[in-house]
Design a protein around this motif. Sequence first.
Motif, PDB file in Angstrom:
ATOM      1  N   GLU A 139      -6.012  21.151  17.077  1.00  0.00           N
ATOM      2  CA  GLU A 139      -6.392  20.859  15.632  1.00  0.00           C
ATOM      3  C   GLU A 139      -7.043  19.630  15.581  1.00  0.00           C
ATOM      4  O   GLU A 139      -7.521  19.336  14.406  1.00  0.00           O
ATOM      5  N   HIS A 140      -6.881  18.575  16.318  1.00  0.00           N
ATOM      6  CA  HIS A 140      -7.587  17.146  16.168  1.00  0.00           C
ATOM      7  C   HIS A 140      -8.920  17.195  16.781  1.00  0.00           C
ATOM      8  O   HIS A 140      -9.401  16.150  16.650  1.00  0.00           O
ATOM      9  N   GLY A 141      -9.375  18.440  17.354  1.00  0.00           N
ATOM     10  CA  GLY A 141     -10.705  18.240  17.978  1.00  0.00           C
ATOM     11  C   GLY A 141     -10.763  17.731  19.398  1.00  0.00           C
ATOM     12  O   GLY A 141     -11.821  17.530  20.033  1.00  0.00           O
ATOM     13  N   LEU A 142      -9.631  17.690  20.038  1.00  0.00           N
ATOM     14  CA  LEU A 142      -9.413  17.159  21.568  1.00  0.00           C
ATOM     15  C   LEU A 142      -9.562  18.477  22.090  1.00  0.00           C
ATOM     16  O   LEU A 142      -8.821  19.185  22.157  1.00  0.00           O
ATOM     17  N   CYS A 143     -10.249  18.550  23.382  1.00  0.00           N
ATOM     18  CA  CYS A 143     -10.702  19.604  24.244  1.00  0.00           C
ATOM     19  C   CYS A 143      -9.357  19.861  25.167  1.00  0.00           C
ATOM     20  O   CYS A 143      -8.538  18.785  25.621  1.00  0.00           O
ATOM     21  N   THR A 144      -8.744  21.026  24.975  1.00  0.00           N
ATOM     22  CA  THR A 144      -7.581  21.169  25.725  1.00  0.00           C
ATOM     23  C   THR A 144      -7.713  22.068  26.851  1.00  0.00           C
ATOM     24  O   THR A 144      -7.027  22.356  27.807  1.00  0.00           O
ATOM     25  N   GLY A 145      -8.971  22.448  27.066  1.00  0.00           N
ATOM     26  CA  GLY A 145      -9.407  23.066  28.537  1.00  0.00           C
ATOM     27  C   GLY A 145     -10.554  24.110  28.341  1.00  0.00           C
ATOM     28  O   GLY A 145     -11.263  24.175  27.228  1.00  0.00           O
ATOM     29  N   LEU A 146     -10.729  24.890  29.195  1.00  0.00           N
ATOM     30  CA  LEU A 146     -11.947  25.993  29.151  1.00  0.00           C
ATOM     31  C   LEU A 146     -11.165  27.225  29.544  1.00  0.00           C
ATOM     32  O   LEU A 146     -10.381  27.437  30.561  1.00  0.00           O
ATOM     33  N   ILE A 147     -11.780  28.383  28.841  1.00  0.00           N
ATOM     34  CA  ILE A 147     -11.066  29.662  29.121  1.00  0.00           C
ATOM     35  C   ILE A 147     -12.325  30.601  29.445  1.00  0.00           C
ATOM     36  O   ILE A 147     -13.300  30.621  28.683  1.00  0.00           O
ATOM     37  N   THR A 148     -12.081  31.454  30.434  1.00  0.00           N
ATOM     38  CA  THR A 148     -13.094  32.500  30.742  1.00  0.00           C
ATOM     39  C   THR A 148     -12.998  33.915  30.140  1.00  0.00           C
ATOM     40  O   THR A 148     -11.736  34.248  29.874  1.00  0.00           O
ATOM     41  N   GLN A 149     -13.862  34.569  30.155  1.00  0.00           N
ATOM     42  CA  GLN A 149     -13.844  35.993  30.013  1.00  0.00           C
ATOM     43  C   GLN A 149     -13.134  36.755  30.780  1.00  0.00           C
ATOM     44  O   GLN A 149     -12.193  37.685  30.198  1.00  0.00           O
ATOM     45  N   ALA A 150     -13.093  36.477  32.111  1.00  0.00           N
ATOM     46  CA  ALA A 150     -12.333  37.227  32.831  1.00  0.00           C
ATOM     47  C   ALA A 150     -10.822  37.052  32.762  1.00  0.00           C
ATOM     48  O   ALA A 150      -9.982  37.906  32.754  1.00  0.00           O
ATOM     49  N   LEU A 151     -10.598  35.643  32.440  1.00  0.00           N
ATOM     50  CA  LEU A 151      -9.069  35.653  32.333  1.00  0.00           C
ATOM     51  C   LEU A 151      -8.706  36.086  30.821  1.00  0.00           C
ATOM     52  O   LEU A 151      -7.497  36.835  30.783  1.00  0.00           O
ATOM     53  N   LEU A 152      -9.416  35.996  29.695  1.00  0.00           N
ATOM     54  CA  LEU A 152      -9.041  36.617  28.562  1.00  0.00           C
ATOM     55  C   LEU A 152      -8.920  38.163  28.769  1.00  0.00           C
ATOM     56  O   LEU A 152      -7.900  38.692  28.067  1.00  0.00           O
ATOM     57  N   THR A 153      -9.733  38.934  29.426  1.00  0.00           N
ATOM     58  CA  THR A 153      -9.704  40.224  29.618  1.00  0.00           C
ATOM     59  C   THR A 153      -8.484  40.746  30.304  1.00  0.00           C
ATOM     60  O   THR A 153      -7.895  41.713  29.918  1.00  0.00           O
ATOM     61  N   ALA A 154      -8.178  39.767  31.238  1.00  0.00           N
ATOM     62  CA  ALA A 154      -6.827  40.223  32.045  1.00  0.00           C
ATOM     63  C   ALA A 154      -5.661  39.947  31.153  1.00  0.00           C
ATOM     64  O   ALA A 154      -4.876  40.855  31.469  1.00  0.00           O
ATOM     65  N   ILE A 155      -5.697  39.141  30.492  1.00  0.00           N
ATOM     66  CA  ILE A 155      -4.523  39.003  29.580  1.00  0.00           C
ATOM     67  C   ILE A 155      -4.438  40.169  28.461  1.00  0.00           C
ATOM     68  O   ILE A 155      -3.407  40.638  28.505  1.00  0.00           O
TER      69      ILE A 155
END
Length: 139
Positions: free
Chosen positions: A62-78
């Motif tokens: 919410e402060h605009g700080l980068c918390t990471g990177l997420i891939t389509q493959a990971l989101l699809t698996a989830i």
Amino acid sequence: MTLVRMQPRPSNAGSNRSQRSHRTVHDAMEAAGPQVCDDMTVEVALAVMAGARAGRLLVSDEHGLCTGLITQALLTAIRDSAAYTDRARLRDVLGERGPVTSPSTTMAEAERAMRHRRLDALPVVDEEGSAVGILAFAR
């Protein structure tokens, strides 16, 4: 947040190796691309990826700080897992922050860190922690 730090290189390294060690992440990074907030649901993030024709998203808090990177493959698996609910948010699946790198990190150091962590891509952040790009291995 885990920051990839550079280590000083010996001055007696070969000239080709020396040129590579002086090349920085800034010289090789891609534009940041789509960025989303970590309160977004997995389903909406997948829709954003589809709309942007992107295989990954940079995630910020919410402060605009980068918390990471997420891939389509990971989101699809989830999404396809038995434990998935439509309330699952990116912050729930990302875990803790990191790893990220700085634009001033040498390419040699960033490549070594990415190989060690088995990463295909790494967010590049400025001094304040905001995403400025992505360092990705060429495919």
